[in-house]
Motif scaffolding. Structure first.
Motif, mmCIF file in Angstrom:
data_model
loop_
_atom_site.group_PDB
_atom_site.id
_atom_site.type_symbol
_atom_site.label_atom_id
_atom_site.label_comp_id
_atom_site.label_asym_id
_atom_site.label_seq_id
_atom_site.Cartn_x
_atom_site.Cartn_y
_atom_site.Cartn_z
ATOM 1 N N LEU A 112 -116.757 37.903 7.541
ATOM 2 C CA LEU A 112 -117.107 37.305 8.833
ATOM 3 C C LEU A 112 -118.572 37.563 9.178
ATOM 4 O O LEU A 112 -119.258 36.689 9.720
ATOM 5 C CB LEU A 112 -116.210 37.863 9.939
ATOM 6 N N ASP A 230 -110.849 31.871 12.382
ATOM 7 C CA ASP A 230 -110.969 32.719 11.206
ATOM 8 C C ASP A 230 -109.895 33.796 11.195
ATOM 9 O O ASP A 230 -109.426 34.215 10.135
ATOM 10 C CB ASP A 230 -112.345 33.392 11.176
ATOM 11 N N VAL A 231 -109.535 34.256 12.377
ATOM 12 C CA VAL A 231 -108.566 35.348 12.528
ATOM 13 C C VAL A 231 -107.695 35.054 13.739
ATOM 14 O O VAL A 231 -108.205 34.673 14.796
ATOM 15 C CB VAL A 231 -109.279 36.709 12.720
ATOM 16 N N LEU A 257 -105.412 28.049 11.502
ATOM 17 C CA LEU A 257 -106.297 28.916 10.713
ATOM 18 C C LEU A 257 -107.106 28.098 9.716
ATOM 19 O O LEU A 257 -106.598 27.158 9.117
ATOM 20 C CB LEU A 257 -105.475 29.944 9.926
ATOM 21 N N ARG A 258 -108.339 28.493 9.523
ATOM 22 C CA ARG A 258 -109.111 27.877 8.447
ATOM 23 C C ARG A 258 -108.592 28.412 7.115
ATOM 24 O O ARG A 258 -108.001 29.511 7.056
ATOM 25 C CB ARG A 258 -110.592 28.219 8.592
ATOM 26 N N GLY A 261 -108.414 32.153 6.228
ATOM 27 C CA GLY A 261 -108.296 32.913 7.470
ATOM 28 C C GLY A 261 -107.070 33.803 7.467
ATOM 29 O O GLY A 261 -106.157 33.648 6.647
ATOM 30 N N ARG A 288 -102.626 35.599 4.775
ATOM 31 C CA ARG A 288 -103.860 34.863 4.534
ATOM 32 C C ARG A 288 -103.536 33.389 4.314
ATOM 33 O O ARG A 288 -102.625 33.060 3.545
ATOM 34 C CB ARG A 288 -104.595 35.412 3.316
#
Length: 291
Positions: A112, A230-231, A257-258, A261, A288
């Motif tokens: 990040l 991201d999170v 989420l990406r 992420g 993830r």
């Protein structure tokens, strides 16, 4: 009988609102409302808890029976929201499930920070943030124990969303002041960098506050997001939902989420259903998003 049950549970009788005006039919209406609006399942064992949480609202509304109050709730969306919020559980504490923060610090934070250093946006979501302890802990871990470095990180394109259904929880998170004893679970270096103690209270500093946006949000409703995250931390929220609602929520979280992420959920929660196709388990209750 109801009075004895309330006292046996250590719950308070509410002056001016007799439990005798609270029937089984009233409880079933309450249970239906909270399940429909928030996905929360109220078992029969929560009947007197619902009384103790809702009786103050009943008195404030000037109603003499729960039936009258619930009739009004059906006609008033804002009152319905307050009613459901009163029945949510906002129990949390700093550095809860510490292994999540350790994983975030060691496995997620470095990537990040690289993104942030190149001008890329970093987006974090505490879904069901309660009174703010989770998001403040997470952001302190993100900024880190080196204050100079943390201030550089804070100046980058990092924004965290902290959302909850309960407006009183949101207000507590925005206030950002807690008993100093409650913050002792946070590593001292992080507290020293990002908090200020005043007597028996400790408050988070402006560098931290500037990164977080608190919003009232029903996780079962529409999500007005333009970006993916991201999170996402969504911990100890789904334990109150039925199986179908859990699977639907995790699917939506996974899609928010990406690729790459991370999703963190509570210690007694699991990913199942369609979301399993999108998420890999990478640690205890840590997932993830697949690339």
């Amino acid at each position: 009988m109801q009075v004895a049950a309330i006292q046996a549970r250590g719950e308070a009788l509410v002056p001016g609102v007799s439990p005798q005006v609270y029937s089984q039919a009233d409880f079933l209406r309450v249970a239906q409302l909270v399940r429909q609006e928030a996905g929360i399942v109220l078992s029969e064992g929560k009947k007197m808890l619902a009384y103790s949480r809702l009786a103050p609202l009943l008195r404030k509304a000037g109603c003499t029976t729960f039936g009258d109050y619930l009739d009004r709730v059906e006609q008033d969306a804002a009152l319905a929201t307050r009613t459901v919020a009163a029945l949510t559980t906002n129990h949390t504490y700093f550095n809860r499930e510490a292994h999540h923060y350790e994983h975030f610090a060691g496995q997620v934070r470095p990537a990040l920070l690289k993104e942030a250093q190149t001008g890329q946006p970093v987006r974090i979501w505490s879904a069901g943030c309660s009174s703010g302890e989770e998001i403040w802990t997470l952001m302190m871990v993100l900024l880190g124990a080196d204050r100079a470095e943390g201030r550089r990180i804070a100046a980058s394109n990092i924004v965290a969303l902290a959302s909850d259904l309960a407006d009183h929880a949101i207000a507590a998170g925005i206030r950002g002041r807690y008993e100093s004893k409650a913050m002792e679970a946070v590593p001292e270096a992080l507290r020293r960098n990002w908090c200020r103690q005043s007597g028996e209270e400790t408050e988070v500093l402006e560098e931290l506050r500037a990164l977080v946006r608190f919003r009232q949000l029903n996780l079962l409703g529409d999500w007005p997001f333009r970006n993916i995250f991201d999170v996402i931390f969504c911990r100890n929220v789904m334990i109150y939902f039925d199986h179908e609602t859990k699977e639907r929520l995790v699917w939506r979280l996974a899609n928010q989420l990406r690729p790459g992420g991370h999703l963190y959920i509570g210690h007694s929660e699991r990913v199942s259903g369609k979301a399993s196709d999108l998420l890999d388990l990478v640690g205890p209750t840590i997932y993830r998003r697949k690339d």
